[in-house]
Motif scaffolding. Structure first.
Motif, short mmCIF file in Angstrom:
data_model
loop_
_atom_site.label_atom_id
_atom_site.label_comp_id
_atom_site.label_asym_id
_atom_site.label_seq_id
_atom_site.Cartn_x
_atom_site.Cartn_y
_atom_site.Cartn_z
N LEU A 135 0.85 -1.19 0.00
CA LEU A 135 0.00 0.00 0.00
C LEU A 135 0.88 1.23 0.00
N VAL A 136 0.66 2.08 -0.99
CA VAL A 136 1.30 3.40 -0.98
C VAL A 136 0.29 4.33 -0.34
N GLN A 137 0.54 4.64 0.95
CA GLN A 137 -0.52 5.30 1.72
C GLN A 137 -0.38 6.82 1.71
N THR A 138 -1.50 7.46 1.34
CA THR A 138 -1.55 8.92 1.37
C THR A 138 -3.02 9.34 1.40
N ASP A 139 -3.29 10.44 2.07
CA ASP A 139 -4.66 10.98 2.08
C ASP A 139 -4.86 12.00 0.98
N ALA A 140 -3.78 12.32 0.26
CA ALA A 140 -3.87 13.35 -0.78
C ALA A 140 -4.60 12.82 -2.01
N GLU A 141 -5.16 13.73 -2.81
CA GLU A 141 -5.81 13.33 -4.05
C GLU A 141 -4.75 12.80 -5.02
N LEU A 142 -5.03 11.66 -5.64
CA LEU A 142 -4.08 11.07 -6.59
C LEU A 142 -4.68 11.05 -7.98
N GLN A 143 -3.99 11.64 -8.93
CA GLN A 143 -4.43 11.58 -10.32
C GLN A 143 -3.59 10.55 -11.08
N PRO A 144 -4.05 10.12 -12.28
CA PRO A 144 -3.36 9.01 -12.96
C PRO A 144 -1.85 9.20 -13.14
N LEU A 145 -1.40 10.41 -13.47
CA LEU A 145 0.04 10.61 -13.67
C LEU A 145 0.81 10.34 -12.38
N ALA A 146 0.25 10.80 -11.24
CA ALA A 146 0.89 10.57 -9.95
C ALA A 146 0.94 9.07 -9.64
N VAL A 147 -0.18 8.38 -9.90
CA VAL A 147 -0.22 6.94 -9.64
C VAL A 147 0.80 6.22 -10.52
N ALA A 148 0.88 6.64 -11.79
CA ALA A 148 1.85 6.02 -12.69
C ALA A 148 3.28 6.21 -12.17
N LYS A 149 3.56 7.38 -11.61
CA LYS A 149 4.91 7.62 -11.06
C LYS A 149 5.17 6.78 -9.81
N LEU A 150 4.14 6.65 -8.96
CA LEU A 150 4.30 5.81 -7.77
C LEU A 150 4.53 4.35 -8.19
N LEU A 151 3.76 3.91 -9.20
CA LEU A 151 3.91 2.53 -9.66
C LEU A 151 5.28 2.31 -10.29
N LYS A 152 5.77 3.33 -11.00
CA LYS A 152 7.11 3.19 -11.60
C LYS A 152 8.16 2.99 -10.50
N ALA A 153 8.03 3.75 -9.42
CA ALA A 153 8.98 3.59 -8.31
C ALA A 153 8.92 2.17 -7.74
N LEU A 154 7.70 1.62 -7.66
CA LEU A 154 7.57 0.26 -7.14
C LEU A 154 8.10 -0.77 -8.13
N VAL A 155 7.88 -0.52 -9.42
CA VAL A 155 8.40 -1.43 -10.44
C VAL A 155 9.93 -1.45 -10.37
N ASP A 156 10.53 -0.27 -10.20
CA ASP A 156 11.99 -0.20 -10.10
C ASP A 156 12.49 -1.05 -8.93
N LYS A 157 11.71 -1.08 -7.86
CA LYS A 157 12.09 -1.81 -6.65
C LYS A 157 11.82 -3.31 -6.77
N GLU A 158 10.63 -3.62 -7.29
CA GLU A 158 10.19 -5.02 -7.31
C GLU A 158 10.66 -5.79 -8.54
N GLN A 159 10.98 -5.08 -9.62
CA GLN A 159 11.44 -5.70 -10.86
C GLN A 159 10.51 -6.78 -11.42
#
Lengths: 249, 309
Positions: free
Chosen positions: A85-109
């Protein structure tokens, strides 16, 4: 190989939402929330690939408020091995989610990321394509069939006018369409087992991602209402109305 | 301020959705350019140049652009993106596929499925299956947008006299390969652009029974559509699906036969000018949006209606 499946917590598809009277948004207080239906299909597909033996681990990911844990537990009850879970109470738009997912992809491979084609709340249909762009990976959107073999994924896509088939080099991004599969019902024993699976929590800050929204919502309003229609008694009356009142035939 | 519209085409014919996107571009203001990325697509560029309101057509012609692969088309758009303030795609399967890829590469938000232009940076778009309309403002340097075609009247296909400029095609990304295409053949008008649509739902009962709609559609010159229930049950092909996750239509006349009217279906057709519902259940939600409702057995009503027209 490892598959990453992002899932979103949204207002249940059966709920008819109401616009708030101050036009700041839709009222989602005390409304039933569920996993986005396209994401259920994504989790199901990843689970089936695992059951076929082509995938070793399925990691479910969600971005948003603490309650997204429930959505991750559902994904784990369907078959995901663990959750993030990438936890935040802030509003998330698709570009932000894509960036968060990219960071996780870099980590999880992972070798494959399967997302839903769109979320039924913002109806954006962007995140998968944006993630593919940020990673410079190939994409196959609106998938109705997915086959993994020899370092490639072959995907049949639903397009206007029919179907088309693409082959992508792995690692790759796939987004699901409705007819990819029929998600299984989660059983009680699997819900109990899911509670014991690993669920890690990170924040956008820990991932080093600026998740600030780019689009400002000025207002949210009701769509224009249709004027009340009438019921006609028989076919003759219907034809008369269409010819003489509506003048459409 | 110049807007680039990405043409939708099959390398021979410019698709009508492009003309709706050009109309949205005209509302934003400034010059309108059209990019045709394809293979042997000169004819498409000429058609785009003839569309009203188009100032210039860019043609990128190369085999790697033949099949609209997202990786290659997005790269082609990015190659010219720096010249534009707005980049518009029709919100079709191909536009939706490519636009977010372009937006993410430019590090800008994408605005999906706009139905209205308030100003050069403020747009209206439906959310929650069309149950709410959001007005959103973008502060990004480049606005990447997909245009809901039913939200804008198409510009005239003739009357324009734009110049066609050939530009260098980008190299093949090598990431994806086109394998094949199965196109559903139909003599009927295209669903998204049809003046009349006749749609069937679960009430039809079988693929065989769905044929009862053929004579009615023939008589009305209509395209055939279907609800998700009918498509999932195998009564009709996938690309007939009208709704939140299928096609969005707004014809002059929409005839819903044996369709209950779930919110997801209504999202795809409630902007139709006149809606007719034929259903045996008088309580079906479809009657809430229908201008004319007829409660009755569709197997009697449909043939009767066909012969009465």
């Amino acid at each position: 190989m490892k598959v990453l499946v992002p899932v979103k917590r949204v207002v249940d598809y059966n709920v008819k939402v109401r616009v708030k009277s101050d036009q700041t948004g839709v009222d989602i207080a005390n409304v039933k929330m569920s996993m986005n239906p396209f994401d259920e299909i994504a989790v199901e597909e990843a689970t089936r690939l695992k059951e076929k033996g082509t995938v070793a681990e399925v990691v479910a990911v969600s971005c948003g408020v603490a309650q997204c844990q429930e959505t991750l537990r559902t994904a784990m009850a369907i078959g995901a091995d663990r959750g993030v879970l990438v936890q935040t109470d802030a509003e998330l738009q698709p570009l932000a989610v894509a960036k968060l997912l990219k960071a996780l992809v870099d980590k999880e491979q992972p070798q494959l990321v399967i997302l839903g084609k769109q979320a039924i709340d913002d109806d954006a249909n962007q995140t998968g394509q944006m993630l593919a762009a940020l990673l410079d990976w190939p994409q196959a959107t609106f998938a109705s069939k997915v086959e993994l073999a020899d370092g490639k994924v072959t995907v049949t896509r639903e397009v206007d006018g029919g179907l088309e088939t693409l082959t992508l080099k792995l690692p790759a991004i796939v987004t699901t369409d409705l007819r990819l599969n029929e998600p299984r019902y989660v059983t009680l024993p699997n819900i109990m087992k899911a509670k014991k699976k690993q669920l890690d929590t990170v924040t956008p800050e820990e991932l080093g991602v600026d998740a600030a929204p780019r689009l400002k919502t000025l207002k949210v309003s009701e769509p224009p209402a249709r004027k009340a229609g009438i019921k006609v008694a028989d076919v003759a009356a219907l034809v008369d109305k269409l010819k003489n009142e509506a003048k459409v035939v | 301020m110049t807007t680039l519209v990405i043409a939708e085409h099959d390398n021979a014919q410019l698709k009508g959705a492009t003309l709706n996107a050009v109309a949205a571009a005209a509302k934003i203001g400034g010059d309108v350019h059209v990019l045709v990325a394809g293979a042997n697509a000169r004819a498409v560029a000429d058609q785009a140049a003839a569309a009203a309101g188009v100032a210039k057509v860019l043609l990128a012609d190369a085999p790697q652009l033949a099949d609209g692969l997202a990786e290659n088309v997005a790269a082609q758009v990015l190659a010219v993106a720096s010249n534009y303030s707005h980049i518009l795609f029709p919100a079709t399967a191909s536009g939706k596929n490519v636009a977010p890829r372009v937006a993410a590469k430019l590090d800008v938000a994408q605005i999906s499925d706009i139905i209205g232009v308030e100003s050069a940076d403020t747009f209206q778009r439906p959310i929650y299956a069309g149950n709410a309309i959001a007005t959103v403002q973008s502060a990004d340097a480049v606005k990447v947008i997909t245009v809901r075609t039913t939200g804008f009247d198409a510009v005239a296909a003739q009357g324009g006299s734009a110049t066609v400029e050939e530009i260098a095609a980008v190299a093949d990304s090598g990431l994806s390969t086109f394998v094949g295409r199965e196109v559903a053949k139909s003599d009927r008008p295209e669903l998204a652009g049809a003046r009349v649509v006749v749609s069937g739902g679960r009430g039809l009962g079988s693929a065989e029974n769905f044929k009862i709609l053929d004579p009615l559609a023939d008589k009305l010159g209509a395209a055939l559509g279907a609800s998700r229930a009918a498509v999932d049950a195998g009564y009709a092909p996938n690309d007939w699906q009208v709704g939140q996750t299928g096609k969005i239509v707004a014809p002059q006349l929409y005839v819903a036969v044996g369709i209950s009217g779930a919110i997801q279906h209504l999202a795809g057709m409630k902007d139709s000018k006149v809606i007719v519902a034929i259903n045996k259940d008088a309580e079906a939600p479809i009657f809430g949006v229908a201008d004319y409702g007829l409660v009755g057995d569709l197997f009697q009503v449909v043939p009767e209606l066909t012969s009465a027209l």
